[in-house]
Design a protein around this motif. Structure first.
Motif, PDB file in Angstrom:
ATOM      1  N   GLY A 209      16.312  27.312  52.787  1.00 55.66           N
ATOM      2  CA  GLY A 209      16.531  28.728  52.887  1.00 55.66           C
ATOM      3  C   GLY A 209      15.867  28.972  53.839  1.00 55.66           C
ATOM      4  O   GLY A 209      15.904  29.945  54.298  1.00 55.66           O
ATOM      5  N   MET A 210      15.819  28.181  55.244  1.00 56.75           N
ATOM      6  CA  MET A 210      15.535  27.969  56.538  1.00 56.75           C
ATOM      7  C   MET A 210      17.134  28.662  56.812  1.00 56.75           C
ATOM      8  O   MET A 210      17.747  28.056  57.059  1.00 56.75           O
ATOM      9  CB  MET A 210      15.185  26.382  57.142  1.00 56.75           C
TER      10      MET A 210
ATOM     11  N   ASP B 200      12.266  31.874  57.471  1.00 56.57           N
ATOM     12  CA  ASP B 200      12.123  30.524  56.482  1.00 56.57           C
ATOM     13  C   ASP B 200      12.232  32.038  54.591  1.00 56.57           C
ATOM     14  O   ASP B 200      11.416  32.455  54.506  1.00 56.57           O
ATOM     15  CB  ASP B 200      10.731  30.013  55.192  1.00 56.57           C
ATOM     16  N   ALA B 201      13.546  32.087  54.276  1.00 58.18           N
ATOM     17  CA  ALA B 201      13.875  32.771  53.028  1.00 58.18           C
ATOM     18  C   ALA B 201      13.194  32.913  51.672  1.00 58.18           C
ATOM     19  O   ALA B 201      12.948  33.675  51.070  1.00 58.18           O
ATOM     20  CB  ALA B 201      15.106  32.789  53.284  1.00 58.18           C
ATOM     21  N   GLY B 202      12.674  30.962  52.263  1.00 56.33           N
ATOM     22  CA  GLY B 202      12.119  31.032  50.421  1.00 56.33           C
ATOM     23  C   GLY B 202      13.059  29.468  49.501  1.00 56.33           C
ATOM     24  O   GLY B 202      13.726  29.177  50.129  1.00 56.33           O
ATOM     25  N   LYS B 203      12.208  28.977  49.013  1.00 55.85           N
ATOM     26  CA  LYS B 203      12.998  28.213  48.058  1.00 55.85           C
ATOM     27  C   LYS B 203      14.061  28.170  47.619  1.00 55.85           C
ATOM     28  O   LYS B 203      14.472  27.434  46.893  1.00 55.85           O
ATOM     29  CB  LYS B 203      11.694  27.038  48.242  1.00 55.85           C
TER      30      LYS B 203
ATOM     31  N   VAL C 269      18.936  38.617  52.285  1.00 54.64           N
ATOM     32  CA  VAL C 269      19.592  36.912  51.625  1.00 54.64           C
ATOM     33  C   VAL C 269      18.868  37.689  50.552  1.00 54.64           C
ATOM     34  O   VAL C 269      18.838  38.050  49.366  1.00 54.64           O
ATOM     35  CB  VAL C 269      18.419  35.880  52.305  1.00 54.64           C
ATOM     36  N   ALA C 270      20.247  37.401  49.708  1.00 49.68           N
ATOM     37  CA  ALA C 270      20.578  37.701  48.307  1.00 49.68           C
ATOM     38  C   ALA C 270      20.293  36.483  47.393  1.00 49.68           C
ATOM     39  O   ALA C 270      20.721  35.078  47.722  1.00 49.68           O
ATOM     40  CB  ALA C 270      22.023  37.992  47.861  1.00 49.68           C
ATOM     41  N   PHE C 271      19.674  36.498  46.669  1.00 48.47           N
ATOM     42  CA  PHE C 271      19.395  35.660  45.596  1.00 48.47           C
ATOM     43  C   PHE C 271      20.156  35.666  44.422  1.00 48.47           C
ATOM     44  O   PHE C 271      19.187  36.684  43.954  1.00 48.47           O
ATOM     45  CB  PHE C 271      17.873  35.508  45.313  1.00 48.47           C
TER      46      PHE C 271
END
Length: 250
Positions: A14-15, A36-39, A54-56
Motif C-alpha cells: 500500500g506504499m 500510505d494508501a492502507g493495507k 487508488v482503487a480497492f
C-alpha cells in the motif's frame, strides 16, 4: 510524472513511492515516500501532479490531494468492484472500469458518479487519448472498445471495436492492454504468436504486427511521441525490451 522527471509506484504493502533521477548522476535513482494508501488489497492507482487515487475492489476509490505541503485524503468514491482508474480532464475527474463491465466517470473530489457505458465483460485496463476525448477500454476475452468521453453526443458512445474473429470471450483469454500510439491515431492491442498488432484507430483495421520472435509473450506496451516521431516500446515475459518506430496510420 510530468516531463518524465520520475516514476510513481504502488507497492503491495500500500506504499505509494516516488523515484526520481539524480541531476548529477542520471544512473542513480532516489526514492521518497509519498503516502500510505492502507493495507487493504488495492488493484489500480493513478497520478496527476497534485492528486493520487487508488482503487480497492471491496471498498471503492480513495483520493488524496496535495494541499499546503501534505497529501490530504478527500471524499472516497464508494463504488465496489473497481478494476482500473485513470485521471481525465487534467486531473479534475476520474474514469473507472469495473469487473461487471461498467465504464464510469466522477469529478473529484466532490462529484457524482455517472455510468458512461455498460460493456458486459470485465474491464481490465483504460487508456485515454492525448486530446482527452476518447478512452480505450480493454476487456477480458482479447477485446477492446474505443469509447467517447467528451461532448454531450459522444459520452459513452462506442466508436470502434478491436477484436480478432475466433477469439474466446472467456476470462482466461488475456491480451496485452490496448494503448494509444502515433499521437493517438493508432492503437496497439492483442498479441498473437509472438506479435503485437497495430491497428488503425478509426477504421479498426490491423496495420501491421510487431514480431518479437519465437516464444516471446508480450506483457507491456507503451507509446512515446517526440516532435514528429512516434515510437512503441514493448516488454515480454522473457525479459525482452524492444523499441519500434510506429507504422504509418494509413
Amino acid at each position: 510524472m510530468p516531463d518524465d522527471n520520475g516514476i510513481i509506484t504502488l507497492g503491495q504493502d500500500g506504499m505509494i513511492s516516488k523515484w526520481t533521477r539524480n541531476a548529477s548522476n542520471q544512473n542513480h535513482w532516489q526514492w521518497a515516500k509519498l503516502l500510505d494508501a492502507g493495507k487493504e488489497e488495492s488493484i489500480s492507482f493513478t497520478y496527476n501532479r497534485d492528486r493520487i487515487a487508488v482503487a480497492f475492489p471491496r471498498f471503492g476509490v480513495r483520493v488524496w490531494l496535495w494541499i499546503k505541503g501534505t497529501w490530504q485524503p478527500q471524499r472516497s468514491i464508494l463504488r465496489q468492484n473497481v478494476t482500473c482508474i485513470k485521471f481525465v480532464e487534467d486531473g479534475e475527474a476520474l474514469l473507472g472500469g469495473t469487473s461487471d463491465g461498467v465504464l464510469w466517470y466522477c469529478q473529484v473530489p466532490n462529484g457524482t458518479l455517472r455510468a458512461y457505458a455498460f460493456l458486459k465483460a470485465k474491464i481490465r485496463h483504460l487508456d485515454v487519448s492525448p486530446n482527452g476525448t476518447q478512452a480505450l477500454v480493454s476487456q477480458v476475452g482479447a477485446r477492446a472498445h474505443l469509447v467517447g468521453i467528451q461532448g454531450m453526443d459522444r459520452k459513452g458512445k462506442i466508436e470502434q471495436v478491436y477484436a480478432i474473429n475466433g477469439d474466446s470471450t472467456s476470462d482466461t483469454k488475456q491480451s496485452t492492454p490496448a494503448v494509444f500510439v502515433n499521437g493517438g491515431r493508432s492503437v496497439v492491442f492483442h498479441s498473437r504468436e509472438s506479435s503485437c498488432l497495430v491497428w488503425n484507430k478509426a477504421k479498426g483495421e490491423v496495420l501491421s504486427g510487431l514480431d518479437h520472435g519465437d516464444n516471446e509473450h508480450t506483457q507491456a506496451v507503451a507509446g512515446f511521441d517526440r516532435a514528429s516521431h512516434s515510437y512503441i516500446v514493448t516488454g515480454t515475459a522473457q525479459g525482452l525490451l524492444s523499441w519500434w518506430n510506429s507504422p504509418p496510420d494509413q
